[in-house]
Design a protein around this motif. Structure first.
Motif, PDB file in Angstrom:
ATOM      1  N   VAL A   1      37.443  33.704  41.178  1.00 55.76           N
ATOM      2  CA  VAL A   1      37.945  33.752  42.549  1.00 55.76           C
ATOM      3  C   VAL A   1      38.062  32.357  43.143  1.00 55.76           C
ATOM      4  CG1 VAL A   1      37.362  34.486  44.893  1.00 55.76           C
ATOM      5  CG2 VAL A   1      37.129  36.092  42.996  1.00 55.76           C
TER       6      VAL A   1
ATOM      7  N   HIS B   1      48.562  36.910  36.506  1.00 56.54           N
ATOM      8  CA  HIS B   1      48.050  37.593  35.311  1.00 56.54           C
ATOM      9  C   HIS B   1      48.837  37.157  34.068  1.00 56.54           C
ATOM     10  CE1 HIS B   1      44.761  40.357  35.665  1.00 56.54           C
ATOM     11  NE2 HIS B   1      45.246  40.920  36.755  1.00 56.54           N
TER      12      HIS B   1
ATOM     13  N   GLY C   1      41.746  30.091  37.341  1.00 63.18           N
ATOM     14  CA  GLY C   1      42.471  30.710  38.445  1.00 63.18           C
ATOM     15  C   GLY C   1      43.844  30.069  38.542  1.00 63.18           C
TER      16      GLY C   1
ATOM     17  N   ASP D   1      28.397  34.185  38.685  1.00 68.45           N
ATOM     18  CA  ASP D   1      29.087  34.864  39.778  1.00 68.45           C
ATOM     19  C   ASP D   1      28.036  35.406  40.738  1.00 68.45           C
ATOM     20  OD1 ASP D   1      31.843  34.656  39.215  1.00 68.45           O
ATOM     21  OD2 ASP D   1      31.661  36.180  37.658  1.00 68.45           O
TER      22      ASP D   1
ATOM     23  N   GLU E   1      42.124  37.193  46.710  1.00 67.59           N
ATOM     24  CA  GLU E   1      42.517  38.479  46.171  1.00 67.59           C
ATOM     25  C   GLU E   1      42.492  38.414  44.651  1.00 67.59           C
ATOM     26  OE1 GLU E   1      46.339  39.163  47.719  1.00 67.59           O
ATOM     27  OE2 GLU E   1      45.687  39.288  49.810  1.00 67.59           O
ATOM     28  N   GLU E   2      42.648  39.568  44.032  1.00 71.96           N
ATOM     29  CA  GLU E   2      42.777  39.605  42.583  1.00 71.96           C
ATOM     30  C   GLU E   2      44.104  38.948  42.184  1.00 71.96           C
ATOM     31  OE1 GLU E   2      40.635  40.807  40.110  1.00 71.96           O
ATOM     32  OE2 GLU E   2      39.292  40.607  41.826  1.00 71.96           O
ATOM     33  N   PRO E   3      44.227  38.487  40.948  1.00 73.93           N
ATOM     34  CA  PRO E   3      45.475  37.843  40.522  1.00 73.93           C
ATOM     35  C   PRO E   3      46.646  38.823  40.595  1.00 73.93           C
ATOM     36  CG  PRO E   3      44.042  38.266  38.636  1.00 73.93           C
ATOM     37  CD  PRO E   3      43.225  38.520  39.867  1.00 73.93           C
ATOM     38  N   ASP E   4      47.813  38.307  41.031  1.00 71.61           N
ATOM     39  CA  ASP E   4      48.993  39.166  41.046  1.00 71.61           C
ATOM     40  C   ASP E   4      49.629  39.175  39.659  1.00 71.61           C
ATOM     41  OD1 ASP E   4      50.495  36.829  40.736  1.00 71.61           O
ATOM     42  OD2 ASP E   4      51.051  36.716  42.849  1.00 71.61           O
TER      43      ASP E   4
ATOM     44  N   ARG F   1      37.794  33.889  31.864  1.00 72.74           N
ATOM     45  CA  ARG F   1      37.871  35.019  32.780  1.00 72.74           C
ATOM     46  C   ARG F   1      38.369  34.543  34.135  1.00 72.74           C
ATOM     47  NH1 ARG F   1      32.989  34.720  35.704  1.00 72.74           N
ATOM     48  NH2 ARG F   1      31.542  33.231  34.775  1.00 72.74           N
ATOM     49  N   PHE F   2      38.946  35.459  34.879  1.00 73.02           N
ATOM     50  CA  PHE F   2      39.452  35.127  36.209  1.00 73.02           C
ATOM     51  C   PHE F   2      38.307  34.735  37.126  1.00 73.02           C
ATOM     52  CE2 PHE F   2      40.308  36.586  40.571  1.00 73.02           C
ATOM     53  CZ  PHE F   2      41.382  35.771  40.885  1.00 73.02           C
TER      54      PHE F   2
END
Length: 242
Positions: free
Chosen positions: A57, A35, A136, A159, A28-31, A54-55
């Motif tokens: 996955v 963040h 991450g 990516d 999932e995206e970072p919570d 950058r984030f």
């Protein structure tokens, strides 16, 4: 092994892995808390003139899984129960970068962990390493209202958007991150001793170039090389599995 009650200096694990691994399920995206850590890291990097990360996955999947394991084991260790190191866990999660690094911490709150990292020369140096391009975070709760945090860095510049089989072979669509400070970049894939160019689909954002590449049938892995200022700036190992 050390108990989570001990918060001395942690070792930084950086290894190189050259073998292809299986892809993992998307994260999932970072919570909000993840963040918060990512924003803090990028703020520190910005103050020191280092480009942000950058984030990623795959890095997040590896960090979350390791954080959960450490919480269960009530220890801080860069080694997983199966003997794995951070780069192995990152690659198993689908990461393409050939290097990965890791910060570990435990405390009563996120600020206490971040303060610990900033007070440690090794952890601070890891956060300021210009070679890292993505990151991450994983956070897990342990007894006594404490938490353990895992921050995984990688040098990944790629990516994958889609891999699909076609009548002509294997079509890979994705994007690579360009270092806007280094000027125009050249990128190409190599597989089986052959070189393959990337067809640019979208380069509206100068920091992210979307491309498509067609490989012969049966191609399972390819290495991306990015050249900036006449020198190799990055390499990613990409698994071609639809």
């Amino acid at each position: 092994m050390r108990s989570l009650r001990r918060t001395g200096a942690r070792r930084i694990g950086v290894l190189i892995l050259f073998w292809a691994v299986a892809l993992a399920a998307p994260a999932e995206e970072p919570d909000a808390d993840e963040h918060r850590i990512l924003d803090f890291v990028n703020e520190v990097r910005s103050r020191h003139g280092v480009l942000p990360v950058r984030f990623d996955v795959s890095a997040a999947d590896a960090a979350r899984s390791h954080a959960a394991d450490l919480a269960v084991r009530r220890t801080l260790s860069h080694v997983g129960p199966d003997g794995s190191r951070v780069v192995e866990r990152y690659r198993r999660s689908g990461g393409t970068g050939l290097r990965a690094g890791e910060n570990l911490g435990a405390g009563d709150s996120i600020p206490s962990i971040l303060n610990g990292w900033m007070s440690s020369d090794a952890h601070r140096a890891n956060m300021l390493d210009a070679g890292w391009k993505t990151a991450g975070i994983g956070i897990a709760a342990i007894e006594g209202e404490r938490i353990v945090a895992v921050l995984v860095f990688s040098c990944s510049r790629w990516d994958t958007d889609e891999v699909r089989r076609t009548g002509g072979g294997v079509e890979l669509t994705g994007r690579f991150a360009a270092d806007s400070l280094s000027g125009p970049a050249e990128a190409f894939f190599t597989s089986g001793g052959r070189r393959y160019g990337l067809t640019v689909l979208d380069d509206v954002d100068p920091s992210s170039v979307r491309t498509r590449t067609l490989f012969p049938p049966g191609t399972s892995v390819a290495e991306l090389t990015i050249v900036e200022n006449g020198r190799i700036a990055a390499s990613d190992l990409v698994l071609l599995v639809p």
